[in-house]
Design a protein around this motif. Structure first.
Motif, PDB file in Angstrom:
ATOM      1  N   TRP A   1       0.831  -1.214   0.000  1.00  0.00           N
ATOM      2  CA  TRP A   1       0.000   0.000   0.000  1.00  0.00           C
ATOM      3  C   TRP A   1       0.858   1.253   0.000  1.00  0.00           C
ATOM      4  O   TRP A   1       0.523   2.232  -0.674  1.00  0.00           O
ATOM      5  CB  TRP A   1      -0.940   0.000   1.198  1.00  0.00           C
ATOM      6  CG  TRP A   1      -1.961  -1.095   1.185  1.00  0.00           C
ATOM      7  CD1 TRP A   1      -2.403  -1.808   0.106  1.00  0.00           C
ATOM      8  CD2 TRP A   1      -2.673  -1.619   2.309  1.00  0.00           C
ATOM      9  NE1 TRP A   1      -3.331  -2.733   0.485  1.00  0.00           N
ATOM     10  CE2 TRP A   1      -3.519  -2.635   1.834  1.00  0.00           C
ATOM     11  CE3 TRP A   1      -2.670  -1.326   3.665  1.00  0.00           C
ATOM     12  CZ2 TRP A   1      -4.369  -3.353   2.667  1.00  0.00           C
ATOM     13  CZ3 TRP A   1      -3.509  -2.048   4.503  1.00  0.00           C
ATOM     14  CH2 TRP A   1      -4.354  -3.046   4.006  1.00  0.00           C
TER      15      TRP A   1
ATOM     16  N   TYR B   1       2.049   1.760  -3.490  1.00  0.00           N
ATOM     17  CA  TYR B   1       0.961   2.289  -4.317  1.00  0.00           C
ATOM     18  C   TYR B   1       0.751   3.775  -4.063  1.00  0.00           C
ATOM     19  O   TYR B   1       0.534   4.551  -4.994  1.00  0.00           O
ATOM     20  CB  TYR B   1      -0.352   1.550  -4.052  1.00  0.00           C
ATOM     21  CG  TYR B   1      -0.425   0.135  -4.585  1.00  0.00           C
ATOM     22  CD1 TYR B   1       0.463  -0.345  -5.540  1.00  0.00           C
ATOM     23  CD2 TYR B   1      -1.395  -0.744  -4.126  1.00  0.00           C
ATOM     24  CE1 TYR B   1       0.385  -1.638  -6.018  1.00  0.00           C
ATOM     25  CE2 TYR B   1      -1.489  -2.043  -4.597  1.00  0.00           C
ATOM     26  CZ  TYR B   1      -0.596  -2.476  -5.556  1.00  0.00           C
ATOM     27  OH  TYR B   1      -0.683  -3.764  -6.031  1.00  0.00           O
TER      28      TYR B   1
ATOM     29  N   THR C   1      -1.070   5.295  -7.293  1.00  0.00           N
ATOM     30  CA  THR C   1      -2.075   4.344  -7.763  1.00  0.00           C
ATOM     31  C   THR C   1      -2.844   3.688  -6.624  1.00  0.00           C
ATOM     32  O   THR C   1      -3.491   2.659  -6.826  1.00  0.00           O
ATOM     33  CB  THR C   1      -1.404   3.248  -8.608  1.00  0.00           C
ATOM     34  OG1 THR C   1      -0.429   2.569  -7.803  1.00  0.00           O
ATOM     35  CG2 THR C   1      -0.747   3.817  -9.848  1.00  0.00           C
ATOM     36  N   PHE C   2      -2.787   4.276  -5.433  1.00  0.00           N
ATOM     37  CA  PHE C   2      -3.464   3.693  -4.275  1.00  0.00           C
ATOM     38  C   PHE C   2      -4.973   3.759  -4.477  1.00  0.00           C
ATOM     39  O   PHE C   2      -5.512   4.822  -4.832  1.00  0.00           O
ATOM     40  CB  PHE C   2      -3.053   4.438  -3.009  1.00  0.00           C
ATOM     41  CG  PHE C   2      -3.608   3.839  -1.759  1.00  0.00           C
ATOM     42  CD1 PHE C   2      -3.150   2.622  -1.293  1.00  0.00           C
ATOM     43  CD2 PHE C   2      -4.602   4.495  -1.037  1.00  0.00           C
ATOM     44  CE1 PHE C   2      -3.654   2.063  -0.129  1.00  0.00           C
ATOM     45  CE2 PHE C   2      -5.114   3.941   0.112  1.00  0.00           C
ATOM     46  CZ  PHE C   2      -4.643   2.726   0.571  1.00  0.00           C
TER      47      PHE C   2
END
Length: 86
Positions: free
Chosen positions: A73, A76, A81-82
């Protein structure tokens, strides 16, 4: 309030029961506390306030979430891009 938060953090051992997540599977609890921590940090930074109260969410997600999930996470979030709303 800050003293109360510091006192709770000092007594912290593991994630307490959260009635929003009554089942044995704590995946959603992990996810929600990860989001809450980063939302809290963002909100406190915007206000210019001390982020100490956010440490509660940090400790909860650190005790519930597998390290591999948190690492993924974080990657990301760094890439932009989370999937969660922070």
């Amino acid at each position: 309030m800050a003293e109360e938060v510091r006192a709770k953090l000092a007594r912290y051992k593991t994630a307490p029961f959260d009635s929003r997540f009554p089942n044995q599977n704590q995946t959603k609890n992990c996810w929600q506390n990860y989001l809450d921590f980063h939302r809290c940090e963002k909100a406190m930074a915007a206000k210019g306030a001390d982020a100490t109260p956010c440490q509660w969410y940090f400790r909860v997600y650190k005790s519930l979430c597998p390290t591999s999930w948190v690492t993924t996470w974080d990657e990301y979030r760094a890439e932009g891009t989370f999937p969660g709303k922070i």
